[in-house]
Write an enzyme that holds these catalytic residues in place. Structure first.
Site, mmCIF file in Angstrom:
data_model
loop_
_atom_site.group_PDB
_atom_site.id
_atom_site.type_symbol
_atom_site.label_atom_id
_atom_site.label_comp_id
_atom_site.label_asym_id
_atom_site.label_seq_id
_atom_site.Cartn_x
_atom_site.Cartn_y
_atom_site.Cartn_z
ATOM 1 N N ASP A 25 8.214 6.603 8.387
ATOM 2 C CA ASP A 25 7.778 7.957 8.731
ATOM 3 C C ASP A 25 6.902 8.593 7.662
ATOM 4 O O ASP A 25 6.390 9.695 7.847
ATOM 5 C CB ASP A 25 8.985 8.856 9.016
ATOM 6 C CG ASP A 25 9.968 8.950 7.847
ATOM 7 O OD1 ASP A 25 9.618 8.532 6.724
ATOM 8 O OD2 ASP A 25 11.097 9.441 8.059
ATOM 9 N N GLY A 51 2.600 3.724 1.466
ATOM 10 C CA GLY A 51 3.164 3.966 2.789
ATOM 11 C C GLY A 51 3.674 5.376 2.986
ATOM 12 O O GLY A 51 3.866 5.812 4.119
ATOM 13 N N ARG A 52 3.900 6.102 1.897
ATOM 14 C CA ARG A 52 4.331 7.501 2.011
ATOM 15 C C ARG A 52 3.755 8.321 0.874
ATOM 16 O O ARG A 52 4.348 9.311 0.455
ATOM 17 C CB ARG A 52 5.857 7.581 2.025
ATOM 18 C CG ARG A 52 6.539 7.008 0.804
ATOM 19 C CD ARG A 52 8.038 7.017 0.954
ATOM 20 N NE ARG A 52 8.702 6.485 -0.217
ATOM 21 C CZ ARG A 52 9.125 7.212 -1.247
ATOM 22 N NH1 ARG A 52 8.945 8.515 -1.240
ATOM 23 N NH2 ARG A 52 9.717 6.650 -2.269
ATOM 24 N N GLY A 77 0.811 -1.213 0.000
ATOM 25 C CA GLY A 77 0.000 0.000 0.000
ATOM 26 C C GLY A 77 0.841 1.258 0.000
ATOM 27 O O GLY A 77 2.072 1.224 0.120
ATOM 28 N N ASP A 81 4.465 -4.557 -7.527
ATOM 29 C CA ASP A 81 3.793 -3.357 -7.028
ATOM 30 C C ASP A 81 4.323 -2.097 -7.698
ATOM 31 O O ASP A 81 3.758 -1.010 -7.508
ATOM 32 C CB ASP A 81 3.930 -3.238 -5.507
ATOM 33 C CG ASP A 81 5.372 -3.316 -5.041
ATOM 34 O OD1 ASP A 81 5.962 -4.392 -5.181
ATOM 35 O OD2 ASP A 81 5.916 -2.312 -4.545
ATOM 36 N N ARG A 136 3.130 13.802 -8.294
ATOM 37 C CA ARG A 136 3.210 13.189 -9.609
ATOM 38 C C ARG A 136 1.819 13.025 -10.196
ATOM 39 O O ARG A 136 0.812 13.022 -9.485
ATOM 40 C CB ARG A 136 3.939 11.846 -9.545
ATOM 41 C CG ARG A 136 3.236 10.768 -8.773
ATOM 42 C CD ARG A 136 4.063 9.496 -8.777
ATOM 43 N NE ARG A 136 3.447 8.458 -7.965
ATOM 44 C CZ ARG A 136 4.009 7.287 -7.705
ATOM 45 N NH1 ARG A 136 5.204 7.007 -8.192
ATOM 46 N NH2 ARG A 136 3.389 6.386 -6.956
#
Length: 490
Positions: free
Chosen positions: A125, A92-93, A90, A254, A176
């Site tokens: 993070d 994550g950032r 997924g 992915d 993006r």
């Protein structure tokens, strides 16, 4: 051209059932500022150049101020990473801020990378660093300008907030653009978690919004035709990579776009010295994603996608689609190489002509981009020695033997040097985003000099032009910039 407040959102992915994404509020940097804005991407959204000069630009695209219609979410997916299945990855950032409907009718995901943690951060993070954001920002435009499908980038935003990786680095965010950020791994997640209904929902979502021509009745079902087209698009994509000497570096499922776009720029690299086994990723010592392995890995990844679609298509349909990959890749690759060689007709011996050229280039460690740009000036006269080209090879007689065959091939189709040269100038770039150029740009940006980012963006956005005064960017790597490798850390 519209101000930011007039962007129109049509968030089709956000309307999918629960379980496709998590609603997440961005965690913006407190001091986000503009590092660079891509004028071409502004135009895609229907924004004028002045939009980037407004104070709210960094606030909006950095997630501090949500426009009406924005619905930030983190998309769920899984994926095969270096051959092993990871069941839950997924965003994550990254956050999908929303889907903009541009004035020309096109739809563009606004995807913010580095906007803070999400439920998929896996203890991370959720931040990005200036180094990786600049690499993706520049590379997406570089490949697009080379005629290879890619995500695009709107802007890079910087911050003085430290981000901790192997060292303390400068924090940054990237926005993006792509028509969709659905991946092979999105389908894999729902398949391997036993949710065939969601596989069907996702497939029909993608068909409706990105493959509407496949919804018309045909001899095969829409899902079989959908998979076959994804195979074809992926074959064309990887053929483009191989023809320009681009190594993606981390072809996990992915990181594979369902639309056949170059997605997720990490430890990529353009070839300097021609090495078929070039490994650009420090995290890939076994060379799973080496340059010459990319077609094989693309097919392997497509097989993983085909497995994820087996509740919608038959095994025979999956095998038939996968069986078309290699012929399609070979045809697209050879077509691109004919263009690079200035050939206008297809002949039976063309594949051998290309493969034998690569063999002598590899033996002499010939610079890939510089050689093909120089080949534009090949003199086809029988007594011509083509000294500038021979100088790329040790021994130069390796080139002479191949050049004699090339000269005969050109003569067989009545090629004229001047006409061919002009044609080749439009397909053999002078400028690619070499790792040493990217590293130099990053170093200057980390010192606060952002002008170099815009300078390099202009070069790679028009890679076939001469750009007088910028020849240094087309030079062979300096000693410190040879054989650079990049890690997956971002």
């Amino acid at each position: 051209m519209a101000p930011l407040e007039q962007l129109v959102f049509d968030n089709t992915y956000a309307r999918l059932p629960p379980g496709f994404a998590a609603r997440v509020a961005p965690a913006p940097f407190p001091d986000a500022h503009v590092v660079s804005v891509n004028p071409a991407a502004l135009r895609l959204l229907g924004l004028d150049a002045d939009a980037a000069t407004r104070p709210e630009f960094a606030q909006v695209f950095g997630g501090a101020r949500l426009l009406p219609g924005m619905e930030p979410l983190a998309m769920v997916y899984a994926g095969h990473q270096f051959g092993g299945y990871v069941p839950r990855l997924g965003d994550g950032r990254a956050l999908l801020l929303g889907e903009v409907r541009a004035p020309d009718g096109a739809k563009w995901d606004l995807h913010l990378k580095g906007g803070g943690p999400t439920p998929f951060s896996r203890g991370g993070d959720g931040r990005a660093v200036l180094r990786s954001t600049l690499r993706e920002y520049l590379a997406g435009e570089a490949l697009h300008a080379l005629g290879i499908p890619s995500t695009r980038a709107l802007c890079v935003l910087g911050s003085r907030t430290p981000v901790y990786r192997e060292d303390v680095e400068t924090g940054a965010m990237l926005v993006r653009l792509a028509p969709s950020h659905v991946r092979f791994g999105t389908f894999e997640f729902f398949h391997h978690t036993g949710q065939p209904g969601h596989v069907a929902t996702l497939a029909d979502h993608v068909l409706t919004h990105h493959f509407p021509h496949l919804l018309e009745p045909g001899p095969e079902g829409r899902h079989a035709r959908f998979f076959a087209e994804v195979v074809e698009r992926t074959a064309r994509l990887v053929a483009g990579w191989q023809a320009v000497g681009f190594a993606h570096g981390v072809m996990n499922t992915d990181n594979m776009s369902i639309l056949g776009l170059t997605l997720d720029y990490g430890p990529y690299g353009f070839l300097d010295d021609f090495d078929p086994g070039f490994i650009c990723n420090h995290s890939d010592p076994q060379g799973r994603y080496a340059f010459n392995q990319q077609p094989r890995i693309a097919l392997w990844n497509l097989a993983c996608l085909g497995e994820a679609l087996l509740t919608l298509i038959t095994e025979d349909e999956a095998r038939a689609a996968l069986g078309a990959f290699q012929p399609s890749f070979a045809a697209h690759f050879l077509a691109r190489m004919r263009e690079k060689l200035g050939l206008t007709e297809a002949r039976d011996g063309d594949r051998a002509l290309v493969e034998d050229l690569f063999a002598v280039m590899a033996r002499s460690h010939v610079d890939y981009t510089r050689f093909f740009r120089a080949l534009n000036r090949f003199d086809s006269q029988p007594d011509a020695r083509n000294a500038p080209l021979r100088d790329h090879f040790l021994p130069p007689e390796d080139f002479d033997a191949w050049a004699a065959r090339y000269r005969a091939r050109l003569a067989s189709e009545g090629s004229e040097d001047a006409v061919r040269s002009a044609r080749m100038d439009r397909v053999n770039p002078k400028y690619v985003l070499r790792n040493w150029v990217a590293q130099q740009t990053i170093a200057r940006a980390q010192e606060g000099d952002f002008a170099e980012v815009d300078r390099v963006l202009a070069l790679v956005s028009a890679p076939f032009d001469e750009h007088p005064g910028s020849e240094a960017y087309a030079a062979a790597p300096p000693s410190w910039g040879r054989h650079l490798v990049v890690s997956c850390s971002s």
